[in-house]
Design a protein around this motif. Structure first.
Motif, PDB file in Angstrom:
ATOM      1  N   ALA A 428      -4.163 -41.969 -27.797  1.00 38.96           N
ATOM      2  CA  ALA A 428      -3.818 -41.673 -29.194  1.00 38.96           C
ATOM      3  C   ALA A 428      -4.466 -40.368 -29.648  1.00 38.96           C
ATOM      4  O   ALA A 428      -3.869 -39.587 -30.410  1.00 38.96           O
ATOM      5  N   TYR A 429      -5.688 -40.125 -29.169  1.00 37.28           N
ATOM      6  CA  TYR A 429      -6.393 -38.881 -29.519  1.00 37.28           C
ATOM      7  C   TYR A 429      -5.645 -37.668 -28.964  1.00 37.28           C
ATOM      8  O   TYR A 429      -5.423 -36.687 -29.671  1.00 37.28           O
ATOM      9  N   TRP A 430      -5.233 -37.742 -27.693  1.00 36.24           N
ATOM     10  CA  TRP A 430      -4.478 -36.632 -27.098  1.00 36.24           C
ATOM     11  C   TRP A 430      -3.144 -36.446 -27.799  1.00 36.24           C
ATOM     12  O   TRP A 430      -2.699 -35.313 -28.014  1.00 36.24           O
ATOM     13  N   ASP A 431      -2.494 -37.554 -28.159  1.00 32.86           N
ATOM     14  CA  ASP A 431      -1.220 -37.462 -28.884  1.00 32.86           C
ATOM     15  C   ASP A 431      -1.396 -36.700 -30.193  1.00 32.86           C
ATOM     16  O   ASP A 431      -0.558 -35.882 -30.573  1.00 32.86           O
ATOM     17  N   SER A 432      -2.488 -36.988 -30.899  1.00 29.95           N
ATOM     18  CA  SER A 432      -2.717 -36.331 -32.193  1.00 29.95           C
ATOM     19  C   SER A 432      -2.953 -34.833 -32.016  1.00 29.95           C
ATOM     20  O   SER A 432      -2.553 -34.028 -32.863  1.00 29.95           O
ATOM     21  N   ILE A 433      -3.599 -34.446 -30.926  1.00 30.73           N
ATOM     22  CA  ILE A 433      -3.825 -33.019 -30.652  1.00 30.73           C
ATOM     23  C   ILE A 433      -2.495 -32.313 -30.413  1.00 30.73           C
ATOM     24  O   ILE A 433      -2.228 -31.239 -30.960  1.00 30.73           O
TER      25      ILE A 433
END
Length: 559
Positions: A428-433
């Protein structure tokens, strides 16, 4: 130099297990005695000896014991006064997850023993850790352990990797081995004694028989150096050479050590302790509070370095989370590190109110951000992110929603490690980036990089689809991002790593020669029955410039 502890080394001594790499040299108050325990022996009336523990120590024999189905370690010393009674008493009262619990103690056939936890993962000796692992786990744990010891007036005096155990969770640690530790008398902070020390990890003052809390922190710094590099900075130096060097010199660092880690080690190994009691003086060795601040990302002056702040960076005192900041770099770094609390400072109008009195330009940036978030409440994170880097473009590292990386390269390394372990906790963190196109913004506006990398990152962000349910495409995005950001071009398959196609081909050739069945299994894992390549393999081949070969291979399959 071997990793050894010397006690009263100016006197006669007995060497125990001298052929082992890890041993202790002692001057016993009674002759060393070997008191072996056999399986089935009972310690303290309830701990049954199962087997010897195959760990080298010159001061004691170690045994795995069981009590009520749980495993422990019984440490049976070879000297009658192996550990100071006052140290054992102090340890008995300590309840900390970062210090080995003392479950029981007493004498067995005239020799002292203690019962300790059994750490199945062993010590940190011989292990290496990434900067992220050190900063986020190892360093905070050791800092908390030392703080508890020092609050109980114990100076460890022999902190090193072999005396730090990796707990069963594989992440946190516990400090052990208090054989040469001392308890300082109430009201005192300095211990003057001739006692044990391991020269490679010892602070300058300890060579003059002075031991204090700061001495443990010096050993802490050298230990962290070794855990990152795999060796100490003083290898192959004699005790005399180390004593002379550490009294006047700073530790030399390898080129691949992150600057932030260099700053930490420099601060906890600062050689001058004359200002140790002057808390307002930054030129003193760091201990618990400073290390805690460093772990939180709070910028601090490194002992011995210039304290000058550029005129355009100086600000009136800004208090944030009970800390006072007098310059923009340290304030912005703290806001970025403490993400949620930092946003409150902005969106409650505290930052604009503060800056309007002396810096209308920054105040205007803050007011614009406040206005933007009223129109787009869901964009509060990206608005805050843009503001931080706008106020201070030189902000070191990549900060986003509470996670910190010293660079985008470090972010890429972390992604690869997680992908190789099938760790999906940061998806989810990578998706947000990707969704917020942070990488292009970071590379173009903040940390200019080469044009080809910017173009590749921009293309990835453009084609990225939020909420894409295609697992393979999702993993392709992550691996592409990881390879783009990092400087690593490694294909990891099972327990094997390949740096180029030649290494991969050679491995496959060896498999074919040794076992066709193993060769076939390996191939099927890389290419399934539908001629679909393993996600990492395909992304890696593209990353190392083999896109044309891939396209040619697919054309041949379709014919």
């Amino acid at each position: 130099m071997s990793d050894k502890t010397e006690i009263n080394s100016n006197q006669n001594y007995t060497v125990i297990n001298p052929d082992m790499q890890q041993f202790t040299v002692v001057n016993p108050d009674v002759n060393a005695t070997t008191c072996k325990l056999s399986a089935g022996s009972i310690i303290a009336g309830e701990y049954e000896v199962i087997e010897p523990l195959n760990v080298s120590t010159g001061e004691a024999d170690l045994y795995i014991c069981k009590c009520n189905g749980k495993e422990y370690v019984s440490k049976l010393y070879r000297r009658q006064r192996a550990v100071k009674p006052e140290v054992l008493t102090a340890l008995k009262s300590i309840n900390s997850p970062y210090i080995a619990s003392l479950y029981d103690m007493g004498e067995y056939n005239g020799m002292p023993y203690v019962v300790l936890p059994y750490y199945k993962n062993g010590s940190l000796q011989g292990r290496k850790f990434t900067f992220s692992e050190l900063k986020n786990s190892i360093i905070p744990c050791i800092n908390e352990a030392l703080n508890v010891l020092h609050q109980n007036d114990i100076i460890h005096k022999d902190l090193k990797p072999s005396n730090i155990m990796l707990q069963d969770d594989g992440v946190s640690i516990a400090i052990i081995d208090f054989g040469i530790s001392s308890v300082v008398e109430e009201g005192n902070t300095v211990l003057v004694t001739k006692t044990g020390m391991t020269p490679e990890y010892s602070a300058p003052e300890t060579f003059r028989n002075l031991f204090l809390e700061e001495s443990d922190y010096y050993s802490f710094g050298v230990t962290v150096y070794e855990l990152f590099c795999g060796y100490t900075p003083y290898e192959n130096m004699s005790a005399e050479e180390i004593a002379q060097y550490t009294a006047v010199q700073r530790i030399p660092y390898p080129k691949d050590m992150p600057q932030e880690l260099q700053d930490f080690i420099s601060a906890v190994t600062y050689f001058d302790i004359t200002n140790r009691n002057k808390k307002e003086n930054p030129n003193r060795r760091w201990t618990y509070p400073e290390v805690s601040n460093w772990c939180k990302g709070i910028k601090q002056i490194i002992p011995g370095e210039s304290t000058d702040i550029a005129a355009d960076q100086a600000i009136p005192v800004y208090t944030f989370l009970q800390q006072k900041y007098r310059d923009i770099p340290s304030l912005i770094t703290a806001l970025a590190k403490n993400w949620e609390d930092g946003k409150k400072q902005l969106y409650r109008g505290l930052m604009s109110s503060f800056f309007k009195n002396f810096n209308p330009e920054i105040a205007g940036y803050c007011l614009d951000a406040e206005e933007d978030v009223t129109r787009n409440p869901g964009g509060n994170d990206i608005i805050f992110w843009n503001l931080l880097y706008k106020i201070y473009p030189e902000l070191n590292g990549f900060y986003w929603v509470g996670q910190v990386f010293e660079s985008i390269q470090a972010l890429g390394h972390d992604m690869l490690e997680r992908l190789w372990k099938n760790d999906n906790s940061n998806y989810a963190y990578w998706d947000s980036i990707l969704a917020n196109k942070l990488l292009t913004g970071y590379l173009v506006k903040i940390k200019p990089q080469n044009d080809s990398m910017i173009a590749a990152v921009s293309a990835l962000e453009t084609t990225y689809a939020v909420g894409n349910r295609d697992k393979r495409k999702q993993l392709m995005n992550y691996y592409t991002m990881a390879y783009l950001l990092s400087d690593r071009r490694v294909f990891q398959f099972g327990d094997k790593q390949f740096n180029n196609v030649t290494e991969l081909a050679a491995h496959m050739k060896d498999l074919f020669a040794s076992s066709y069945e193993e060769f076939e299994t390996f191939c099927h894992k890389m290419i399934d029955s539908g001629d679909i390549l393993d996600v990492q393999l395909e992304t890696w081949l593209i990353a190392i410039g083999k896109r044309k070969e891939l396209e040619s291979w697919r054309r041949q399959l379709s014919c």
